[in-house]
Design a protein around this motif. Structure first.
Motif, mmCIF file in Angstrom:
data_model
loop_
_atom_site.group_PDB
_atom_site.id
_atom_site.type_symbol
_atom_site.label_atom_id
_atom_site.label_comp_id
_atom_site.label_asym_id
_atom_site.label_seq_id
_atom_site.Cartn_x
_atom_site.Cartn_y
_atom_site.Cartn_z
ATOM 1 N N GLY A 152 0.777 -1.238 0.000
ATOM 2 C CA GLY A 152 0.000 0.000 0.000
ATOM 3 C C GLY A 152 0.802 1.277 0.000
ATOM 4 O O GLY A 152 0.230 2.362 -0.082
ATOM 5 N N ALA A 153 2.135 1.215 0.070
ATOM 6 C CA ALA A 153 2.952 2.429 0.187
ATOM 7 C C ALA A 153 2.843 3.330 -1.038
ATOM 8 O O ALA A 153 3.056 4.544 -0.937
ATOM 9 N N LEU A 154 2.530 2.763 -2.212
ATOM 10 C CA LEU A 154 2.401 3.553 -3.443
ATOM 11 C C LEU A 154 0.954 3.646 -3.903
ATOM 12 O O LEU A 154 0.682 3.957 -5.067
ATOM 13 N N SER A 155 0.032 3.445 -3.006
ATOM 14 C CA SER A 155 -1.378 3.490 -3.347
ATOM 15 C C SER A 155 -1.747 4.847 -3.942
ATOM 16 O O SER A 155 -1.337 5.902 -3.440
ATOM 17 N N GLY A 156 -2.499 4.840 -5.036
ATOM 18 C CA GLY A 156 -2.927 6.066 -5.682
ATOM 19 C C GLY A 156 -1.945 6.629 -6.678
ATOM 20 O O GLY A 156 -2.228 7.640 -7.328
ATOM 21 N N ARG A 157 -0.803 6.005 -6.854
ATOM 22 C CA ARG A 157 0.219 6.485 -7.791
ATOM 23 C C ARG A 157 0.273 5.602 -9.033
ATOM 24 O O ARG A 157 -0.013 4.409 -8.968
ATOM 25 N N THR A 158 0.657 6.229 -10.122
ATOM 26 C CA THR A 158 0.827 5.503 -11.383
ATOM 27 C C THR A 158 2.300 5.472 -11.742
ATOM 28 O O THR A 158 2.958 6.518 -11.780
ATOM 29 N N VAL A 159 2.819 4.277 -11.992
ATOM 30 C CA VAL A 159 4.230 4.080 -12.294
ATOM 31 C C VAL A 159 4.361 3.522 -13.712
ATOM 32 O O VAL A 159 3.719 2.523 -14.054
ATOM 33 N N LEU A 160 5.184 4.179 -14.524
ATOM 34 C CA LEU A 160 5.511 3.682 -15.858
ATOM 35 C C LEU A 160 6.825 2.921 -15.775
ATOM 36 O O LEU A 160 7.849 3.484 -15.370
ATOM 37 N N VAL A 161 6.802 1.653 -16.155
ATOM 38 C CA VAL A 161 7.999 0.812 -16.124
ATOM 39 C C VAL A 161 8.444 0.570 -17.560
ATOM 40 O O VAL A 161 7.780 -0.129 -18.320
ATOM 41 N N SER A 162 9.570 1.164 -17.924
ATOM 42 C CA SER A 162 10.144 0.973 -19.249
ATOM 43 C C SER A 162 10.859 -0.368 -19.300
ATOM 44 O O SER A 162 11.643 -0.698 -18.411
ATOM 45 N N GLY A 163 10.603 -1.155 -20.344
ATOM 46 C CA GLY A 163 11.235 -2.470 -20.428
ATOM 47 C C GLY A 163 10.701 -3.412 -19.385
ATOM 48 O O GLY A 163 11.466 -3.972 -18.588
#
Length: 344
Positions: A152-163
């Motif tokens: 839950g530490a990154l709840s509400g965030r959007t992360v783009l993972v390249s590769g």
């Protein structure tokens, strides 16, 4: 004991199986029987010598930073480990040339070892060292984001993972998903798209695609909070187009690039964009230890696993075939290259 060493920089052919004496642990040191050793790009780059002259002589070196095994003996003053403990290593080969994990026994300072949680395999311990610690650092460098990871530490965030099908990309997807983020991954093929989905990515997009930025913006209209970037130069424009104001690009690679990253000054200025470059070797012991603790928490909760069902195909080699393992990694095999050193 059996080991693999090199005494000069060069191609995989410089790797030589040898017999070495088993060393005794000194004060603060622990001897580990290595069960599984893992190959990372940093291992064959170090062997080749980066920019060193091919053939340049070096001290007898045992390759590989990552490994997992069982504590065999402890030196004076060690209180945190006992014989029989299952452990994984943190940057084993940085201790001294002879301390890499491509050998049956290695001796390391206790601070370079982490207990392997119950029910977690040696493959995970060896296979997720550098990739998971790199991904952890990338996911915790945002100015307004968490410094540690947990459910839950990154709840509400959007992360783009390249590769998203690479080793670090996979670890970033699994850790980010565990921490509650919405994960958007980019990949180059349908085969790799399947791996990114198996890792847990919510959205998987193909490149090259002239409309890739627009597709990412459809998922994250206000922009992504964080980019975990393996191709800094190639994706510089894309990252600028999809990053939200005060967002962060965590850069750990320049795949397909030239070694130079060009950024649009005005766009990044007005976005208050943050670029954080990262490499584990100089990140600091406190960051490595924090990352290891959080990775162990993910291990314990079943959120970080190896194998094709989790987006990480495994390619196994015998210790005597370490040169072949390096060739597989250098040729860009998808998944994790592991070496079986001693029986579990």
């Amino acid at each position: 004991m059996k080991a693999v060493v090199y005494r000069r920089h060069g191609g995989p052919e410089v790797l030589t199986p040898v017999e070495r004496a088993v060393s005794e642990p000194g004060p603060g040191e622990v001897r580990v029987r290595i069960v599984v050793s893992a190959v990372n790009p940093t291992d064959w780059k170090a062997r080749s010598g980066f920019r060193a002259e091919p053939g340049a002589e070096v001290p007898e070196t045992v390759p590989h930073q990552d490994g997992a095994g069982v504590v065999d003996a402890t030196g004076p003053g060690v209180t945190g480990f006992s014989p029989g403990d299952r452990v994984w290593t943190i940057l084993a080969g940085t201790h001294r040339p002879s301390s890499g994990t491509a050998q049956e026994y290695t001796v390391l300072p206790a601070e370079k070892l982490v207990r392997l949680p119950d029910a977690v395999g040696f493959d995970e311990g060896a296979g997720f060292g550098i990739p998971a610690l790199t991904a952890h650092r990338a996911l915790t460098v945002a100015e307004d984001g968490p410094a540690r990871l947990a459910s839950g530490a990154l709840s509400g965030r959007t992360v783009l993972v390249s590769g998203g099908a690479g080793a670090v990309g996979n670890a970033a997807i699994q850790l980010g998903r565990w921490a509650g983020a919405t994960i958007v991954a980019t990949v180059s093929s349908e085969e790799k798209a399947a791996l990114a989905r198996a890792a847990g990515a919510h959205h998987v997009l193909r490149y090259p695609d002239p409309d890739l930025a627009a597709r990412i913006r459809e998922i994250a209209p206000d922009g992504v909070d964080l980019v975990v970037e393996v191709a800094a130069g190639v994706n510089a424009r894309l990252d600028t187009e999809v990053l939200r104001p005060r967002g962060t690009v965590a850069v750990y690679g320049d795949d397909r690039g030239t070694g130079t990253v060009s950024l649009d000054f005005g766009t990044n200025l007005w976005a208050n964009a943050r670029y954080q470059f990262l490499v584990l070797y100089t990140v600091g012991e406190d960051k490595l230890r924090a990352g290891a603790e959080d990775v162990n928490a993910a291990f314990a909760e079943g959120a970080l696993r190896i194998g094709p069902d989790h987006g990480v195909p495994v390619h196994r080699f015998a210790l005597a075939d370490t040169a072949k393992a390096h060739i597989a990694s250098e040729e860009g095999v998808t998944g994790k290259v592991l070496i079986d050193v001693t029986p579990a």
